[in-house]
Motif scaffolding. Structure first.
Motif, PDB file in Angstrom:
ATOM      1  N   SER A 195     -76.009 122.129  43.587  1.00 24.66           N
ATOM      2  CA  SER A 195     -74.694 122.772  43.646  1.00 24.66           C
ATOM      3  C   SER A 195     -74.212 123.136  42.249  1.00 24.66           C
ATOM      4  O   SER A 195     -73.775 124.269  41.996  1.00 24.66           O
ATOM      5  CB  SER A 195     -73.679 121.846  44.330  1.00 24.66           C
ATOM      6  OG  SER A 195     -74.057 121.581  45.660  1.00 24.66           O
ATOM      7  N   LEU A 234     -69.847 117.578  45.204  1.00 23.65           N
ATOM      8  CA  LEU A 234     -70.834 118.595  44.865  1.00 23.65           C
ATOM      9  C   LEU A 234     -72.028 117.980  44.145  1.00 23.65           C
ATOM     10  O   LEU A 234     -73.160 118.455  44.272  1.00 23.65           O
ATOM     11  CB  LEU A 234     -70.203 119.669  43.981  1.00 23.65           C
ATOM     12  CG  LEU A 234     -69.050 120.475  44.602  1.00 23.65           C
ATOM     13  CD1 LEU A 234     -68.459 121.413  43.571  1.00 23.65           C
ATOM     14  CD2 LEU A 234     -69.523 121.241  45.821  1.00 23.65           C
ATOM     15  N   GLN A 236     -67.146 126.453  50.798  1.00 23.05           N
ATOM     16  CA  GLN A 236     -68.169 126.424  51.842  1.00 23.05           C
ATOM     17  C   GLN A 236     -69.014 125.159  51.766  1.00 23.05           C
ATOM     18  O   GLN A 236     -69.419 124.597  52.795  1.00 23.05           O
ATOM     19  CB  GLN A 236     -69.061 127.665  51.725  1.00 23.05           C
ATOM     20  CG  GLN A 236     -68.345 128.973  52.012  1.00 23.05           C
ATOM     21  CD  GLN A 236     -67.680 128.996  53.373  1.00 23.05           C
ATOM     22  OE1 GLN A 236     -68.287 128.596  54.376  1.00 23.05           O
ATOM     23  NE2 GLN A 236     -66.451 129.451  53.440  1.00 23.05           N
ATOM     24  N   ARG A 237     -69.277 124.703  50.552  1.00 25.85           N
ATOM     25  CA  ARG A 237     -70.054 123.468  50.390  1.00 25.85           C
ATOM     26  C   ARG A 237     -69.287 122.271  50.943  1.00 25.85           C
ATOM     27  O   ARG A 237     -69.850 121.410  51.622  1.00 25.85           O
ATOM     28  CB  ARG A 237     -70.372 123.252  48.910  1.00 25.85           C
ATOM     29  CG  ARG A 237     -71.213 122.007  48.620  1.00 25.85           C
ATOM     30  CD  ARG A 237     -72.581 122.101  49.250  1.00 25.85           C
ATOM     31  NE  ARG A 237     -73.419 120.968  48.885  1.00 25.85           N
ATOM     32  CZ  ARG A 237     -74.618 120.745  49.379  1.00 25.85           C
ATOM     33  NH1 ARG A 237     -75.142 121.571  50.267  1.00 25.85           N
ATOM     34  NH2 ARG A 237     -75.323 119.697  48.992  1.00 25.85           N
TER      35      ARG A 237
END
Length: 248
Positions: A5, A66, A204-205
């Motif tokens: 990420s 992340l 979105q992650r």
């Protein structure tokens, strides 16, 4: 630890800088303090107006996901649930109290409810309230980044207009034209770039991780209800397969 990420964001920024260099541009020209203040200051201010501070704080806290996402392995959880089921069949539901010490908050609550002799319906109802509450909190965090991604390009255009206003107001002074044009175009780059390389991908992650957390907690609930109903560990595996199918 998930490096992909962070690597994606770094790679995106690096691609823009490299492309700018290959076009003969100077990366130093992309550094503009006034443009950064207008875009990022204005964007965060706009989101702060629509979002409670506690939600924003939670969103920024979840950003660490992340790099260090929660450990939500369904296969490992299934093995744990089967062990709990075997313990309950051998030692009774009271034997699950010791297992609650190392469990997640949701599982700990469910195990305590089991040990207290609550009915399967009561256990499901109580845990599902926590399940929906956690999901809503996670989606709100993702929505914060979606809002940042929505406002940033518009604020970038605002910065561009302010820069052009400076240019038009100083046409007789050539020394003021350059900085004004720089602020105008760099502000647009900051707005569009931050939205599409950072804010929207992060949103979105987070949604993906929230969905994964939801499935993880859903399996906890199904497993604990199965234990409360006295089902065999194999039935927990059957429920797991159904939940796993729903993830695809």
């Amino acid at each position: 630890m998930d490096i992909l990420s962070l690597a994606g964001i770094v790679l995106g920024v690096a691609a823009i800088l490299l492309g700018n260099m290959l076009e003969g541009g100077l990366n130093s020209a992309l550094i503009n303090g006034p443009a950064a203040i207008i875009v990022f200051g204005g964007t965060f201010a706009a989101v702060l107006v629509q979002t409670p501070f506690s939600v924003m704080q939670s969103a920024f806290t979840r950003t660490i996901w992340l790099i260090y996402p929660p450990d939500h392995s369904l296969d490992e959880l299934l093995n744990t649930l089967c062990k709990w089921s075997q313990t309950a069949r051998k030692e009774g539901l009271i034997g699950l109290e010791s297992s609650a010490k190392s469990a997640t908050l949701l599982a700990k609550k469910g195990l305590n409810l089991l040990a207290d002799g609550q009915t399967p319906t009561a256990i499901r109802s109580s845990l599902e309230l926590d399940l929906y509450r956690q999901e809503d909190a996670g989606l709100q965090s993702a929505h914060v980044y979606e809002s940042l991604g929505g406002y940033a390009p518009t604020i970038g255009i605002l910065g561009a207009v302010l820069g052009l206003m400076q240019v038009l107001g100083n046409l007789t002074d050539p020394e003021q034209i350059g900085p004004g044009i720089a602020t105008a175009f760099v502000a647009t780059i900051y707005g569009v770039g931050s939205a599409n390389l950072m804010f929207l991908p992060i949103a979105q992650r987070l949604k993906f991780l929230v969905r994964k957390e939801y499935l993880y907690n859903e399996l906890i609930i199904e497993g604990l209800v199965a234990i409360a109903e006295g089902e065999h560990p194999n039935s927990i595996r059957y429920r797991y397969e159904n939940i796993k199918k729903g993830a695809h």
